[in-house]
Design a protein around this motif. Structure first.
Motif, PDB file in Angstrom:
ATOM      1  N   CYS A 114       0.856  -1.183   0.000  1.00 35.39           N
ATOM      2  CA  CYS A 114       0.000   0.000   0.000  1.00 35.39           C
ATOM      3  C   CYS A 114       0.895   1.236   0.000  1.00 35.39           C
ATOM      4  N   LYS A 115       0.558   2.204  -0.852  1.00 37.65           N
ATOM      5  CA  LYS A 115       1.281   3.468  -0.924  1.00 37.65           C
ATOM      6  C   LYS A 115       0.282   4.608  -0.753  1.00 37.65           C
ATOM      7  N   PRO A 116       0.726   5.710  -0.151  1.00 38.48           N
ATOM      8  CA  PRO A 116      -0.189   6.844   0.011  1.00 38.48           C
ATOM      9  C   PRO A 116      -0.412   7.554  -1.318  1.00 38.48           C
ATOM     10  N   CYS A 117      -1.598   8.101  -1.498  1.00 40.16           N
ATOM     11  CA  CYS A 117      -1.873   8.911  -2.687  1.00 40.16           C
ATOM     12  C   CYS A 117      -0.953  10.126  -2.667  1.00 40.16           C
ATOM     13  N   ALA A 118      -0.488  10.539  -3.839  1.00 39.49           N
ATOM     14  CA  ALA A 118       0.421  11.678  -3.961  1.00 39.49           C
ATOM     15  C   ALA A 118      -0.349  12.991  -3.811  1.00 39.49           C
ATOM     16  N   LEU A 119       0.377  14.084  -3.663  1.00 37.65           N
ATOM     17  CA  LEU A 119      -0.239  15.416  -3.634  1.00 37.65           C
ATOM     18  C   LEU A 119      -1.064  15.592  -4.906  1.00 37.65           C
ATOM     19  N   GLY A 120      -2.231  16.200  -4.775  1.00 36.03           N
ATOM     20  CA  GLY A 120      -3.087  16.425  -5.931  1.00 36.03           C
ATOM     21  C   GLY A 120      -3.953  15.230  -6.292  1.00 36.03           C
ATOM     22  N   GLN A 121      -3.904  14.184  -5.466  1.00 38.04           N
ATOM     23  CA  GLN A 121      -4.714  12.990  -5.693  1.00 38.04           C
ATOM     24  C   GLN A 121      -5.408  12.592  -4.396  1.00 38.04           C
ATOM     25  N   SER A 122      -6.433  11.747  -4.544  1.00 40.09           N
ATOM     26  CA  SER A 122      -7.133  11.221  -3.366  1.00 40.09           C
ATOM     27  C   SER A 122      -7.727   9.861  -3.702  1.00 40.09           C
ATOM     28  N   GLN A 123      -8.146   9.170  -2.670  1.00 39.83           N
ATOM     29  CA  GLN A 123      -8.864   7.906  -2.838  1.00 39.83           C
ATOM     30  C   GLN A 123      -9.765   7.747  -1.622  1.00 39.83           C
ATOM     31  N   LEU A 125     -12.034   5.320  -1.085  1.00 39.21           N
ATOM     32  CA  LEU A 125     -12.470   3.954  -0.813  1.00 39.21           C
ATOM     33  C   LEU A 125     -11.302   3.068  -0.386  1.00 39.21           C
ATOM     34  N   PRO A 126     -11.559   2.081   0.447  1.00 38.43           N
ATOM     35  CA  PRO A 126     -10.491   1.136   0.807  1.00 38.43           C
ATOM     36  C   PRO A 126     -10.276   0.112  -0.315  1.00 38.43           C
ATOM     37  N   GLY A 127      -9.088  -0.482  -0.344  1.00 40.16           N
ATOM     38  CA  GLY A 127      -8.817  -1.597  -1.253  1.00 40.16           C
ATOM     39  C   GLY A 127      -8.747  -1.232  -2.721  1.00 40.16           C
ATOM     40  N   GLN A 128      -8.296  -0.035  -3.041  1.00 36.22           N
ATOM     41  CA  GLN A 128      -8.247   0.404  -4.431  1.00 36.22           C
ATOM     42  C   GLN A 128      -6.830   0.297  -4.998  1.00 36.22           C
ATOM     43  N   GLU A 129      -6.735   0.242  -6.323  1.00 45.18           N
ATOM     44  CA  GLU A 129      -5.444   0.106  -6.992  1.00 45.18           C
ATOM     45  C   GLU A 129      -4.956   1.406  -7.627  1.00 45.18           C
ATOM     46  N   VAL A 130      -5.738   2.454  -7.544  1.00 43.71           N
ATOM     47  CA  VAL A 130      -5.343   3.748  -8.104  1.00 43.71           C
ATOM     48  C   VAL A 130      -5.859   4.874  -7.216  1.00 43.71           C
ATOM     49  N   CYS A 131      -5.187   6.018  -7.304  1.00 44.94           N
ATOM     50  CA  CYS A 131      -5.691   7.248  -6.706  1.00 44.94           C
ATOM     51  C   CYS A 131      -6.253   8.084  -7.848  1.00 44.94           C
ATOM     52  N   VAL A 132      -7.129   9.009  -7.518  1.00 47.51           N
ATOM     53  CA  VAL A 132      -7.803   9.835  -8.515  1.00 47.51           C
ATOM     54  C   VAL A 132      -7.289  11.261  -8.399  1.00 47.51           C
ATOM     55  N   SER A 133      -6.947  11.863  -9.544  1.00 44.89           N
ATOM     56  CA  SER A 133      -6.499  13.260  -9.547  1.00 44.89           C
ATOM     57  C   SER A 133      -7.646  14.174  -9.134  1.00 44.89           C
ATOM     58  N   CYS A 134      -7.306  15.224  -8.404  1.00 50.74           N
ATOM     59  CA  CYS A 134      -8.312  16.193  -7.985  1.00 50.74           C
ATOM     60  C   CYS A 134      -8.830  16.945  -9.202  1.00 50.74           C
ATOM     61  N   ASP A 135     -10.139  17.214  -9.221  1.00 48.46           N
ATOM     62  CA  ASP A 135     -10.750  17.988 -10.299  1.00 48.46           C
ATOM     63  C   ASP A 135     -10.298  19.440 -10.187  1.00 48.46           C
ATOM     64  N   GLY A 136     -10.488  20.206 -11.273  1.00 54.16           N
ATOM     65  CA  GLY A 136     -10.192  21.636 -11.244  1.00 54.16           C
ATOM     66  C   GLY A 136     -10.949  22.309 -10.113  1.00 54.16           C
ATOM     67  N   GLY A 137     -10.287  23.228  -9.439  1.00 52.70           N
ATOM     68  CA  GLY A 137     -10.920  23.923  -8.317  1.00 52.70           C
ATOM     69  C   GLY A 137     -10.825  23.156  -7.013  1.00 52.70           C
ATOM     70  N   ARG A 138     -10.153  22.011  -7.031  1.00 53.18           N
ATOM     71  CA  ARG A 138      -9.961  21.194  -5.824  1.00 53.18           C
ATOM     72  C   ARG A 138      -8.489  20.828  -5.690  1.00 53.18           C
ATOM     73  N   TYR A 139      -8.075  20.508  -4.468  1.00 55.50           N
ATOM     74  CA  TYR A 139      -6.677  20.168  -4.226  1.00 55.50           C
ATOM     75  C   TYR A 139      -6.578  19.192  -3.055  1.00 55.50           C
ATOM     76  N   GLY A 143      -0.135  13.977   1.534  1.00 54.05           N
ATOM     77  CA  GLY A 143      -0.226  12.620   1.017  1.00 54.05           C
ATOM     78  C   GLY A 143      -1.316  11.853   1.733  1.00 54.05           C
ATOM     79  N   ALA A 144      -1.777  10.784   1.130  1.00 62.51           N
ATOM     80  CA  ALA A 144      -2.791   9.893   1.695  1.00 62.51           C
ATOM     81  C   ALA A 144      -4.140  10.593   1.913  1.00 62.51           C
ATOM     82  N   ALA A 145      -4.502  11.477   0.992  1.00 64.00           N
ATOM     83  CA  ALA A 145      -5.773  12.195   1.118  1.00 64.00           C
ATOM     84  C   ALA A 145      -6.943  11.287   0.751  1.00 64.00           C
ATOM     85  N   GLU A 146      -7.981  11.344   1.579  1.00 64.57           N
ATOM     86  CA  GLU A 146      -9.201  10.586   1.299  1.00 64.57           C
ATOM     87  C   GLU A 146     -10.125  11.341   0.354  1.00 64.57           C
TER      88      GLU A 146
END
Length: 159
Positions: A114-123, A125-139, A143-146
């Motif tokens: 398990c690795k923490p999501c990078a800056l500018g990303q979040s996840q 849900l538990p048990g996922q294989e990818v983090c999702v980039s923040c949409d415009g207007g969000r940040y 690290g490890a942002a939910e």
């Protein structure tokens, strides 16, 4: 007598990785089958389950390699130490846990970490294989942002 039945489930690997790994390794030799059949013939009053259990007790060296190790993590999980904290190496690992929100699972050799999501990303849900980039207007500022936060008035994030 019970008929010989083959069960098939397309989603077994995702639903029960441990069972999938066990069945993938399982290989019963013809010699083992003959041994059990001879045992049943000699002990006709014993149930099939009793004969099978007797074979299992007497042939541990044949079936124990079928059992997955505690550190064979599956996608969505990662290696953990005894205290439950994520680790990156099998040397420090004691088992597997599902990656918590804010983290993602990535393949590492024959297991997952398990690795923490990078800056500018979040996840979220538990048990996922990818983090999702923040949409415009969000940040996300750590690290490890939910979840991603809305930008303050007068600020923006377009990447």
């Amino acid at each position: 007598r019970l008929p010989l039945i083959k069960y098939v489930y397309n989603g077994l690997k995702a639903a029960a990785q441990g069972v999938y790994s066990f069945l993938k390794r399982m290989a019963v030799s013809m010699e083992a089958v003959e041994t059990m059949l001879k045992d049943k013939k000699l002990n006709a009053d014993d149930s099939d389950e009793t004969v099978a259990c007797r074979w299992l007790r007497q042939h541990e060296e044949e079936w124990t390699p079928w059992i997955p190790s505690a550190t064979e993590c599956v996608a969505g999980q990662g290696l953990v130490a005894k205290n439950g904290s994520y680790v990156l190496s099998l040397l420090n690992a004691n088992g597997c846990h599902w990656c918590r929100p804010g983290w993602y699972s990535v393949s590492s050799g024959d297991t997952y970490i398990c690795k923490p999501c990078a800056l500018g990303q979040s996840q979220g849900l538990p048990g996922q294989e990818v983090c999702v980039s923040c949409d415009g207007g969000r940040y996300s500022d750590g690290g490890a942002a939910e979840s991603c936060k809305l930008c303050d008035i007068g600020f923006y994030q377009d990447k």
